[in-house]
Design an enzyme around this catalytic site. Structure first.
Site, PDB file in Angstrom:
ATOM      1  CB  CYS A  89      10.784 -33.091  28.119  1.00 57.74           C
ATOM      2  SG  CYS A  89       9.389 -33.674  27.124  1.00 57.74           S
ATOM      3  CG  HIS A 347       6.324 -34.454  31.410  1.00 58.23           C
ATOM      4  ND1 HIS A 347       7.201 -33.409  31.614  1.00 58.23           N
ATOM      5  CD2 HIS A 347       6.783 -35.107  30.294  1.00 58.23           C
ATOM      6  CE1 HIS A 347       8.143 -33.433  30.682  1.00 58.23           C
ATOM      7  NE2 HIS A 347       7.897 -34.435  29.864  1.00 58.23           N
ATOM      8  CB  CYS A 377      14.329 -38.838  27.830  1.00 61.91           C
ATOM      9  SG  CYS A 377      12.586 -38.982  28.314  1.00 61.91           S
TER      10      CYS A 377
END
Length: 391
Positions: A89, A347, A377
């Site tokens: 991510c 996201h 994260c």
């Protein structure tokens, strides 16, 4: 060593999975951002020395070096190289940091850091699932790694629930945080807070007619605690639901990063200076708690305290992640994700790092603030932190 400067940062409005952006090839999404950065800054396209593209799902239409393929789909000359990276991510946040390191060292002067992810056209996990379905290999983790940590695999949903349990976050607390994300996002849209960072793109609507996509599609103006409470947990005994986790999303984002020599040579005006670059790693089982440690290290290396930071962008992968970050660091909630986060806005995995950087830099300008901090994260227990100063 030169400083690294951000000259411009831009993103697409998030497209809901199978929504507004689903009909566009991911290389074209990324190319649209590359073209925009060139158009808005007036830089000679041939002066770009590299494109560093973050992408998580590197299969199908995002395989075979999606960064280079985006360059070929753009108006950049084919003399501009590119590379595709995967830090899960944090991929395009790491792209920003690699680009900054390049221009700070003087080995390059002008680099575009970008990210792309079409979760509609390359579904999350498909690069693992399709191999498993074909009977090829045993998956991304060897028995050696799994035995070392005493697990059957590494799972972000398990990690998010572990954090919720560790900090005592209830379902109601997580849902309340999620609702606030939607409310802040709605207020930001109404106020035009995203107008500078979002790049409109022409797409074909569900009715087959052309349309301009320029508003984050995941934002729910009718979000309510009652609606959130009615959603089922992703696992038995978990507080995590689709409502208090980030939304799957299609998107692309980019940041033009240069050094002082490039500013003078090309007559560019910076909008921010990169103050600190940090990446750390820790427990891969709980996995998503590492932004806390990474933030502490970044602040120490920058010689700053959290009180010096005016705005924070902490990726809302799951509500317990920013909640734990706030609690453990005793941070000010009023400075966190002031225009909403991934729970409301989406996201897009490999595009989220540069997306949040775009949001952070433009928010610093909008609110007249000086320092901003971004952290993500990431799978495997990794976290990036980037501190920027508005100019």
């Amino acid at each position: 060593m030169s400083d690294a400067y951000i000259v411009d940062a831009a993103r697409l409005a998030g497209g809901r999975r199978n929504g507004a952006l689903a009909g566009v090839h991911p290389t074209d999404l990324a190319a649209h951002i590359l073209n925009t950065l060139i158009d808005r800054t007036g830089i000679d396209p041939a002066a770009i020395e590299d494109v560093i593209m973050g992408c998580v799902g590197q299969g199908g239409e995002q395989s075979t070096q999606v960064g280079r393929n985006a360059v070929l789909a753009s108006r950049l000359p084919d003399s501009v190289p590119a590379v595709t990276i995967d830090r899960q991510c944090g991929s395009s946040q790491q792209a920003v940091q690699f680009a900054a390191q390049a221009v700070m060292s003087g080995t390059q002067d002008i680099v575009i850091a970008a990210g792309v992810e079409s979760m509609s056209r390359v579904p999350m996990g498909s690069t693992v699932a399709l191999y498993a379905q074909a009977g090829i290999g045993t998956g991304p983790w060897s028995d050696t790694a799994k035995d070392r940590y005493g697990v059957k695999g590494f799972d972000q949903f398990t990690g998010a629930q572990m954090i919720a349990a560790k900090y005592g976050f209830s379902r109601e607390i997580a849902d309340t945080f999620a609702l606030e994300s939607h409310r802040k996002g709605a207020a930001a849209v109404a106020a035009g807070a995203f107008d500078r960072e979002i790049v409109p793109i022409e797409v074909t609507g569900a009715d087959g007619a052309p349309m301009t996509h320029k508003v984050d599609q995941g934002l729910r103006l009718d979000a309510s605690m009652e609606g959130l409470a009615g959603l089922k947990p992703v696992m038995d005994g978990s507080i995590i639901t689709a409502g208090n986790a980030s939304q799957m999303c299609d998107g692309a984002s980019g940041v033009l990063i240069v050094n002082e020599r490039a500013l003078k040579t090309h007559g560019l005006t910076p909008i921010a200076r990169i103050d600190n670059l940090t990446v750390t790693a820790g427990d891969p089982v709980i996995m998503l708690e590492e932004p806390i440690n990474a933030t502490r290290r970044a602040l120490a290396r920058a010689g700053r305290s959290l009180a010096d930071i005016d705005l924070y962008e902490v990726n809302e992968a799951f509500a317990p992640i920013p909640l734990a970050w706030l609690r453990e660091l005793e941070a000010d909630p009023a400075k966190l994700n002031v225009h909403g986060g991934a729970i409301a806005l989406g996201h897009p995995l490999g595009a989220s790092g540069a997306k949040l950087m775009s949001t952070l830099v433009h928010a610093l300008h909008r609110h007249g603030k000086r320092f901003g901090l971004q952290t993500m994260c990431e799978g495997g227990g990794i976290a990036n932190v980037t501190i920027v100063e508005r100019l």
